[in-house]
Every structure is written in C-alpha cells, then in structure tokens.
Design an enzyme around this catalytic site. Structure first.
Site, short mmCIF file in Angstrom:
data_model
loop_
_atom_site.label_atom_id
_atom_site.label_comp_id
_atom_site.label_asym_id
_atom_site.label_seq_id
_atom_site.Cartn_x
_atom_site.Cartn_y
_atom_site.Cartn_z
N LYS A 115 0.85 -1.20 0.00
CA LYS A 115 0.00 0.00 0.00
C LYS A 115 0.88 1.25 0.00
O LYS A 115 1.60 1.51 0.95
CB LYS A 115 -0.90 0.04 1.24
CG LYS A 115 -1.92 1.19 1.14
CD LYS A 115 -2.61 1.47 2.45
CE LYS A 115 -1.89 2.47 3.31
NZ LYS A 115 -1.80 3.82 2.76
N GLU A 120 10.73 0.82 9.98
CA GLU A 120 11.73 1.86 9.75
C GLU A 120 11.05 3.17 10.07
O GLU A 120 10.20 3.64 9.33
CB GLU A 120 12.24 1.80 8.31
CG GLU A 120 13.64 2.37 8.17
CD GLU A 120 13.66 3.84 7.84
OE1 GLU A 120 13.56 4.65 8.80
OE2 GLU A 120 13.75 4.18 6.67
N CYS A 147 13.77 10.55 6.68
CA CYS A 147 13.78 9.95 8.03
C CYS A 147 15.13 10.13 8.69
O CYS A 147 15.21 10.25 9.90
CB CYS A 147 13.37 8.48 7.96
SG CYS A 147 14.24 7.56 6.71
N GLU A 175 10.53 14.79 15.99
CA GLU A 175 10.76 14.80 14.55
C GLU A 175 9.78 15.76 13.87
O GLU A 175 8.57 15.67 14.07
CB GLU A 175 10.57 13.38 13.99
CG GLU A 175 10.91 13.31 12.52
CD GLU A 175 10.84 11.90 11.97
OE1 GLU A 175 9.85 11.20 12.24
OE2 GLU A 175 11.77 11.51 11.24
P1 ADP Z 1 2.48 10.56 8.23
O1 ADP Z 1 1.66 10.73 9.49
O2 ADP Z 1 3.71 11.36 8.21
O3 ADP Z 1 1.67 10.67 6.99
P2 ADP Z 1 2.29 7.76 8.67
O4 ADP Z 1 3.24 6.97 9.47
O5 ADP Z 1 0.97 8.10 9.25
O6 ADP Z 1 3.04 9.08 8.25
O7 ADP Z 1 2.02 7.06 7.27
C1 ADP Z 1 2.87 6.14 6.63
C2 ADP Z 1 2.04 5.05 5.99
O8 ADP Z 1 1.34 4.34 7.00
C3 ADP Z 1 0.97 5.52 5.00
O9 ADP Z 1 0.92 4.58 3.93
C4 ADP Z 1 -0.29 5.47 5.82
O10 ADP Z 1 -1.46 5.32 5.06
C5 ADP Z 1 -0.03 4.26 6.68
N1 ADP Z 1 -0.80 4.21 7.93
C6 ADP Z 1 -1.27 5.23 8.67
N2 ADP Z 1 -1.91 4.79 9.76
C7 ADP Z 1 -1.85 3.43 9.73
C8 ADP Z 1 -2.32 2.36 10.59
N3 ADP Z 1 -2.96 2.62 11.71
N4 ADP Z 1 -2.05 1.10 10.22
C9 ADP Z 1 -1.37 0.82 9.10
N5 ADP Z 1 -0.92 1.76 8.25
C10 ADP Z 1 -1.14 3.06 8.55
#
Ligand code: ADP
Ligand code: MG
Length: 485
Positions: A173, A247, A281, A381
């Site tokens: 995804k 990561e 990162c 961060e």
């Molecule tokens: P940011 O908040 O900087 O956008 P995230 O860590 O939220 O970074 O997002 C990184 C990825 O994780 C994206 O593909 C996002 O859709 C996905 N994501 C966000 N929340 C969840 C969750 N609860 N479980 C799995 N994937 C998630």
C-alpha cells in the site's frame, strides 16, 4: 485528471465500494488524480490472491527466474525514468533532479536483488553426531508492505525487490498522498513476467494499512513511517504474531568539530537537513557545532540558506519544492512557532511571501540556533526543512548530546582527525554513521534504526533475510536404533 485503479490478482480494479479519494499536486494544491479507497474486503481479496499465488506456483518459480524478473523491472524502470520522474515530482513536490536520483536508485535496487536471487542459500553445521545438520532458507510467505510519502517509489522498491528476491508474495500500500508512481510501476509487472497475484497493490488511507496488518494470512509486515503508527502496527501485529520490520523516524545529529573542512561542513549541514524539503527519516535535523567555529559556521549556513530557491519541482531552477501536503505544512509551521519560543531564529521561520508560492504547500528553509537539546525542536521529529543548531565544547559533550534522544536512525561526524572520528563512530547509537558526509546510502549496505527508530534492517543481504525464515533439517546417518527403552 486521471482515474487510477488498483492491482489485485493481476486485474486492474476499483474499490468494491466504488469509493475514491483525491490525489493532489502539492505545488498547486490542485487535484491531479483519483484513486480507489480499499476497504477491509478489498484488502482481504488482495491477501487471498497473494496467498494463492504463493501456494500455487510462485514457490516453485526458480531463483534464476525471480532474478530475471527483477532485472527486467530494473530495465523497464530505466527506460521509463523521465516519465515517472515527472509524475513523482508532480505528486510529491520534490525537485525533478531529486526524483531522477530516486528513480535511478529504484532501478539499482531491482538490479541488486536481481543478482542476489541466485545467491541466497542455507548452511550446513558441524554437529557432534553422525548426522547432517542443515539450515534451509525459505520464503516467509505473504508480506504486507506499507509505504510512506517522502520517497514514494523508492521506499516501495526497498520492500518489493527483496521480497520478490526471497520468493514471497505481497500486498503493498502506497501512502495516500503519493500513490501514483507505484501504480504506474505496477503496470510493468505483467510484461516483466511476474505471475498474477505475486504483487498486489491496494490504495487507501491508514485504515487500509491497518486491515493489511490485522489480516491473519499475512506473515510479515514491513512498514516505513512515523513512530506513532509503527507502535500501532506492532501492537496490532501482536494479535496474529506476525514478524514486523519497522523503519521509523529520527532526530539525527550532524556533528561538526572545529577541525572539519569548513566549506564541506557548511554544505553538508545544509544538505543533511534541507534535501527533499527535509522530509527524510535520516534528516540531520540537529546540527552540533564545536564552539570555536560555531558563529562562523552559523553565519555561512544562513547566508547560503537564503539562496535556496523555492518553487515548483518541475522548474529545473528549483532547489526546494513544496512539502507533501497541507497537513505536513501546518505541522511544520506549528514547530516553527514552537521554535521561536524555545530558541533563536536565524533564517526562515514561516511560509514564503512570494505571490506565486501561496497556493502550494511551501515552507521556508529554517534555522534555529542556541537550541537546547531538551527543546521540543531538538527532541521531536518535524519532517520538514527545520534545522536546530546546538553548540558544544568537547568530544564527550557532542557524544552525550548526540545520543540524548529516543531515536537512533542516523548520525554524522565531520573532522579531519581519524582517531576522533572512529571513537565517535564506535559510541554513536545509530543504525548508520557517516564520516564527513550525510545522506548518501547504497543498496549494498544495511539500513535501519537503533532504539526507537525501528526494528530490522532493509537493503543488502539483510533486506532479503527479513523476507525469509530458517528451517533446521536434521538427517540421521546412523541406522541403528537409539536403544533408549
Ligand atoms: P504521516 O503521518 O507522516 O503521513 P504515517 O506513518 O501516518 O506518516 O504514514 C505512513 C504510511 O502508513 C501511510 O501509507 C499510511 O497510510 C499508513 N498508515 C497510517 N496509519 C496506519 C495504521 N494505523 N495502520 C497501518 N498503516 C497506517
Ligand atoms: Mg499519520
């Protein structure tokens, strides 16, 4: 505007619900595409396709053939690089030159794992009996891969290539902000000879990611993103006891001793935190400078930072594009406001004033100085172009400040004294330490975090190892009964 579909079991499909979401160009704020929003049901279809592909066929495809598929994907990537680089820039905001570097790295990553596929092997142990003891390496099964938006296709490549190399199948995804280059890349799969169902691409928000993590038929999760979501993922994965690779973020120290080459230091400090709009990162967001050069280096950095040209990444003159989304822009502006309370502002500190930059998600490259390491702008961060400059006296002080963070992804040390550099290398708590450089990394070398920056390592043979499990095989060579009873 383009409407995209997702790839499930070799078919391009809409979401079962018909729901879509908008994908924006951060340089203008305009909608540039629509993508399907995958529900739990769509994720389930994708996971079942991946499971079927793994059980029925993919596991019998030879390592040689997997290698050839990866090499074909690399070749296609190089051919289509200019077109995909434009899409990457329009969707993520980064300058076109940076997209070109990233996508070259995508090709290199597929080439590396294309070569590695035939070199994965097990081991034979010397055991104290008349027996042969072996450790066989087998693919783990179905991998769920969740990708961030800062290096959209490159972070996908870091996960796809080793998983294909190891013989897994997967559901991947992309981030909701930046799904386009991965969807374009997925169009090359069939031509490259990748059987249907081996790689399934689903699009959607965090809930879609969460459905992948929760699925009982997914054997491993590979995630790159925020610490906050990493924690949620690990908690959810505990239910089904999946293997997890995380990561996460960082607050990486970039340490400058007084004897460092001055011009290289100024350059390296700016590049370390401003490249890719600071959405890195491993960004060197804490710049530690030894007192004898503190003032001089700060002045030189400020003078140079003022010349960084902000603009649409499609313009070749642009050195810094917009950040990825309105949400990120607002988060960075919030930290800039916090920084003004906690420290002294040297340059930047808000949105640019140019008229043509008002629609996009632009923030100024910003430098705060006399920052205390306990300040929020030194501990949290920000994931944007914000540098926190911290003075230090002695080597021990630099080390103590550098390690005083919950994170441990990266660190860099600049000096012409090899003894000092190597003492620092040994004691810095980070998954990567640069000496007289910051940011370049190679597919051959391991990437990952110490402390709260993550679990596991990507790239190199370590990256493939994450997608395999080890089976012990014990072959008795002694035909006589053991005679125990
Ligand atoms: P940011 O908040 O900087 O956008 P995230 O860590 O939220 O970074 O997002 C990184 C990825 O994780 C994206 O593909 C996002 O859709 C996905 N994501 C966000 N929340 C969840 C969750 N609860 N479980 C799995 N994937 C998630
Ligand atoms: Mg988030």
């Amino acid at each position: 505007m383009k409407s995209y579909q997702m790839l499930i079991d070799g078919e391009w499909v809409k979401a079962g619900s018909g729901k879509t979401f908008d994908v924006l160009n951060p340089a203008t704020g305009a909608v540039m595409a629509k993508c399907p929003e995958a529900s739990d049901h769509d994720v389930d279809r994708a996971v079942r396709a991946a499971r079927r592909a793994f059980d029925e066929g993919w596991r019998d495809v030879t390592a040689q053939e997997r290698g050839r598929i990866l090499l074909r994907l690399a070749e296609r990537m190089r051919k289509e690089l200019p077109r995909l680089a434009e899409i990457e820039t329009k969707n993520s905001g980064k300058p076109l030159t940076e997209s070109e570097y990233d996508l070259t790295d995508v090709a290199t990553c597929f080439e590396y794992y294309g070569g590695l596929a035939t070199k994965l092997h097990g081991e034979v142990m010397n055991v104290p009996d008349n027996a042969i003891s072996m450790a066989m390496r087998e693919p783990l099964g179905v991998a769920g891969q969740i990708i961030p938006w800062n290096y959209p296709l490159l972070m996908a490549a870091w996960k796809l290539a080793p998983a294909i190399c190891a013989g897994c199948t997967m559901v991947i995804k992309p981030a909701e902000q930046t799904p386009l280059t991965l969807l374009e890349f997925a169009k090359f799969f069939a031509d490259a000879g990748l059987p249907k169902g081996v790689v399934n691409v689903v699009t959607g928000f965090g809930e879609t990611g969460a459905a992948i993590v929760a699925h009982k038929d997914v054997d491993k999760i590979a995630f790159t993103g925020s610490m906050e979501v990493g924690r949620i993922i690990m908690r959810s994965a505990a239910e089904t006891l999946k293997k997890v690779g995380l990561e996460l973020g960082g607050k990486s120290p970039n340490i400058f001793f007084a004897d460092a080459d001055f011009e290289a230091a100024v350059d390296g400090a700016l590049f370390g935190v401003f490249v890719n709009q600071g959405e890195v990162c491993s960004a060197g967001s804490r710049v530690l400078i030894q007192k004898p050069i503190y003032k001089k280096m700060l002045d030189a950095m400020v003078a140079k930072a003022k010349t960084i040209k902000l603009g649409d990444g499609m313009d070749r003159a642009t050195k810094m594009g917009p950040v990825v989304s309105r949400e990120q822009m607002e988060r960075i502006l919030k930290y800039q406001a916090i920084g003004k309370q906690e420290a002294k502002l040297a340059v930047g500190g808000g949105r640019p004033t140019q008229k043509d930059l008002q629609k996009g998600f632009y923030v100024q490259p910003t430098i705060f100085y006399d920052v205390k390491n306990s300040a929020r702008i030194a501990q949290e961060e920000i994931f944007g172009p914000v540098m926190s400059v911290i003075p230090f006296d002695k080597e021990e002080d630099a080390l103590r400040i550098a390690n005083d963070t919950p994170y441990g992804l990266a660190a860099a040390v600049w000096s012409r004294d090899i003894f000092k550099c190597m003492r620092m290398v040994k004691r810095l708590q980070a998954g990567i330490v640069w000496v007289n450089h910051m940011q370049p990394t190679y597919v051959e070398a391991p990437w990952g975090g110490y402390k709260m920056s993550g679990i596991g390592r990507e790239l190199g043979p370590w990256g493939a190892e994450e997608y395999m499990q080890v089976k012990q095989v014990h072959i008795n060579l002694n035909e006589t009964p053991i005679g125990w009873y």
